[in-house]
Motif scaffolding. Sequence first.
Motif, PDB file in Angstrom:
ATOM      1  N   GLY A   1      -3.344   3.384  -2.954  1.00  0.00           N
ATOM      2  CA  GLY A   1      -2.954   4.514  -2.130  1.00  0.00           C
ATOM      3  C   GLY A   1      -1.648   5.193  -2.491  1.00  0.00           C
ATOM      4  O   GLY A   1      -1.058   5.883  -1.669  1.00  0.00           O
TER       5      GLY A   1
ATOM      6  N   LYS B   1      -0.996   7.183   1.061  1.00  0.00           N
ATOM      7  CA  LYS B   1      -2.356   7.726   1.143  1.00  0.00           C
ATOM      8  C   LYS B   1      -3.343   6.692   1.693  1.00  0.00           C
ATOM      9  O   LYS B   1      -4.194   7.008   2.511  1.00  0.00           O
ATOM     10  CB  LYS B   1      -2.816   8.228  -0.229  1.00  0.00           C
ATOM     11  CG  LYS B   1      -2.046   9.469  -0.667  1.00  0.00           C
ATOM     12  CD  LYS B   1      -2.547  10.014  -1.963  1.00  0.00           C
ATOM     13  CE  LYS B   1      -3.748  10.858  -1.656  1.00  0.00           C
ATOM     14  NZ  LYS B   1      -3.950  11.966  -2.571  1.00  0.00           N
ATOM     15  N   ARG B   2      -3.212   5.454   1.250  1.00  0.00           N
ATOM     16  CA  ARG B   2      -4.121   4.399   1.711  1.00  0.00           C
ATOM     17  C   ARG B   2      -3.855   4.084   3.183  1.00  0.00           C
ATOM     18  O   ARG B   2      -4.786   3.914   3.970  1.00  0.00           O
ATOM     19  CB  ARG B   2      -3.921   3.147   0.841  1.00  0.00           C
ATOM     20  CG  ARG B   2      -4.707   1.920   1.267  1.00  0.00           C
ATOM     21  CD  ARG B   2      -6.084   1.873   0.623  1.00  0.00           C
ATOM     22  NE  ARG B   2      -6.883   0.757   1.098  1.00  0.00           N
ATOM     23  CZ  ARG B   2      -7.035  -0.388   0.441  1.00  0.00           C
ATOM     24  NH1 ARG B   2      -6.461  -0.568  -0.733  1.00  0.00           N
ATOM     25  NH2 ARG B   2      -7.788  -1.338   0.934  1.00  0.00           N
TER      26      ARG B   2
ATOM     27  N   ARG C   1      -3.270  12.348  14.289  1.00  0.00           N
ATOM     28  CA  ARG C   1      -2.445  12.823  13.176  1.00  0.00           C
ATOM     29  C   ARG C   1      -0.955  12.657  13.513  1.00  0.00           C
ATOM     30  O   ARG C   1      -0.162  12.282  12.664  1.00  0.00           O
ATOM     31  CB  ARG C   1      -2.781  14.290  12.893  1.00  0.00           C
ATOM     32  CG  ARG C   1      -2.088  14.823  11.652  1.00  0.00           C
ATOM     33  CD  ARG C   1      -2.508  16.234  11.309  1.00  0.00           C
ATOM     34  NE  ARG C   1      -3.828  16.213  10.696  1.00  0.00           N
ATOM     35  CZ  ARG C   1      -4.822  17.050  11.022  1.00  0.00           C
ATOM     36  NH1 ARG C   1      -4.637  17.958  11.941  1.00  0.00           N
ATOM     37  NH2 ARG C   1      -5.975  16.981  10.409  1.00  0.00           N
TER      38      ARG C   1
ATOM     39  N   THR D   1      -2.616   6.104   5.422  1.00  0.00           N
ATOM     40  CA  THR D   1      -3.123   7.244   6.186  1.00  0.00           C
ATOM     41  C   THR D   1      -4.641   7.153   6.341  1.00  0.00           C
ATOM     42  O   THR D   1      -5.175   7.331   7.443  1.00  0.00           O
ATOM     43  CB  THR D   1      -2.743   8.572   5.490  1.00  0.00           C
ATOM     44  OG1 THR D   1      -1.320   8.635   5.397  1.00  0.00           O
ATOM     45  CG2 THR D   1      -3.253   9.769   6.253  1.00  0.00           C
ATOM     46  N   ALA D   2      -5.327   6.869   5.247  1.00  0.00           N
ATOM     47  CA  ALA D   2      -6.795   6.786   5.285  1.00  0.00           C
ATOM     48  C   ALA D   2      -7.261   5.680   6.231  1.00  0.00           C
ATOM     49  O   ALA D   2      -8.203   5.872   7.014  1.00  0.00           O
ATOM     50  CB  ALA D   2      -7.338   6.540   3.881  1.00  0.00           C
ATOM     51  N   GLU D   3      -6.599   4.534   6.170  1.00  0.00           N
ATOM     52  CA  GLU D   3      -6.987   3.410   7.030  1.00  0.00           C
ATOM     53  C   GLU D   3      -6.728   3.728   8.505  1.00  0.00           C
ATOM     54  O   GLU D   3      -7.509   3.358   9.373  1.00  0.00           O
ATOM     55  CB  GLU D   3      -6.230   2.138   6.624  1.00  0.00           C
ATOM     56  CG  GLU D   3      -6.595   1.617   5.252  1.00  0.00           C
ATOM     57  CD  GLU D   3      -7.939   0.899   5.192  1.00  0.00           C
ATOM     58  OE1 GLU D   3      -8.404   0.385   6.221  1.00  0.00           O
ATOM     59  OE2 GLU D   3      -8.517   0.860   4.088  1.00  0.00           O
TER      60      GLU D   3
ATOM     61  N   LYS E   1      -6.700   6.762   9.831  1.00  0.00           N
ATOM     62  CA  LYS E   1      -7.701   7.770  10.210  1.00  0.00           C
ATOM     63  C   LYS E   1      -9.031   7.090  10.528  1.00  0.00           C
ATOM     64  O   LYS E   1      -9.732   7.479  11.456  1.00  0.00           O
ATOM     65  CB  LYS E   1      -7.912   8.782   9.085  1.00  0.00           C
ATOM     66  CG  LYS E   1      -6.884   9.886   9.066  1.00  0.00           C
ATOM     67  CD  LYS E   1      -7.203  10.894   7.975  1.00  0.00           C
ATOM     68  CE  LYS E   1      -6.127  11.952   7.882  1.00  0.00           C
ATOM     69  NZ  LYS E   1      -6.281  12.783   6.677  1.00  0.00           N
ATOM     70  N   GLN E   2      -9.357   6.094   9.735  1.00  0.00           N
ATOM     71  CA  GLN E   2     -10.608   5.349   9.945  1.00  0.00           C
ATOM     72  C   GLN E   2     -10.606   4.660  11.314  1.00  0.00           C
ATOM     73  O   GLN E   2     -11.648   4.493  11.925  1.00  0.00           O
ATOM     74  CB  GLN E   2     -10.756   4.308   8.831  1.00  0.00           C
ATOM     75  CG  GLN E   2     -12.133   3.757   8.686  1.00  0.00           C
ATOM     76  CD  GLN E   2     -12.232   2.819   7.485  1.00  0.00           C
ATOM     77  OE1 GLN E   2     -11.396   2.831   6.597  1.00  0.00           O
ATOM     78  NE2 GLN E   2     -13.255   2.009   7.478  1.00  0.00           N
TER      79      GLN E   2
ATOM     80  N   TRP F   1       0.839  -1.194   0.000  1.00  0.00           N
ATOM     81  CA  TRP F   1       0.000   0.000   0.000  1.00  0.00           C
ATOM     82  C   TRP F   1       0.873   1.242   0.000  1.00  0.00           C
ATOM     83  O   TRP F   1       1.956   1.254   0.581  1.00  0.00           O
ATOM     84  CB  TRP F   1      -0.878   0.035   1.245  1.00  0.00           C
ATOM     85  CG  TRP F   1      -2.049  -0.878   1.211  1.00  0.00           C
ATOM     86  CD1 TRP F   1      -2.385  -1.774   0.239  1.00  0.00           C
ATOM     87  CD2 TRP F   1      -3.051  -1.008   2.221  1.00  0.00           C
ATOM     88  NE1 TRP F   1      -3.527  -2.436   0.590  1.00  0.00           N
ATOM     89  CE2 TRP F   1      -3.958  -1.991   1.790  1.00  0.00           C
ATOM     90  CE3 TRP F   1      -3.266  -0.375   3.440  1.00  0.00           C
ATOM     91  CZ2 TRP F   1      -5.076  -2.352   2.548  1.00  0.00           C
ATOM     92  CZ3 TRP F   1      -4.365  -0.738   4.195  1.00  0.00           C
ATOM     93  CH2 TRP F   1      -5.264  -1.719   3.743  1.00  0.00           C
TER      94      TRP F   1
END
Length: 155
Positions: free
Chosen positions: A140, A77-78, A90, A80-82, A84-85, A74
């Motif tokens: 990502g 970006k992917r 941060r 980071t998104a996962e 955050k979920q 990955w």
Amino acid sequence: MTKAYTLQEATRKLENYCAYQERCHHEVVRKLKSMRMIPEAIDQITVHLIDNNYLNEERFAKSFARGKFNIKKWGRKRITAELKQRQISRFNIKTALQEIDENAYLETFDALARKRVVQITEKNRLKRRKKLADYLLYRGWESHMVYEKIKELVP
């Protein structure tokens, strides 16, 4: 009917849950809720897990980032998104992304793109480019990297 747990039983069960694999606070709270624990018990067990180092958000984030990069290939970006979920801060996300070596990141991206472009059987140049872009973006990888690589591999 689900089993009712005492505070000690639930605590022991969650210690094992966290010892088996790194967990984030979000997963632990969800697990405790599924065990029908009351909010006070959830807070108490969570504090116990943190105090005894079973639960460590930074350690989880670093382990998650390394694993998803090394095993699933990955991009940042992917990952980071996962994270955050999973409600990771941060600061911990930034720390986790530093676990990924820049050279390894670029080499992995190049290898992944080259491997994928060979697998795409589409003859139409634009469709080939789109398939490669979709594949890399879904995983990502940063869009500027993806589009430069497409120009290189599918001229």
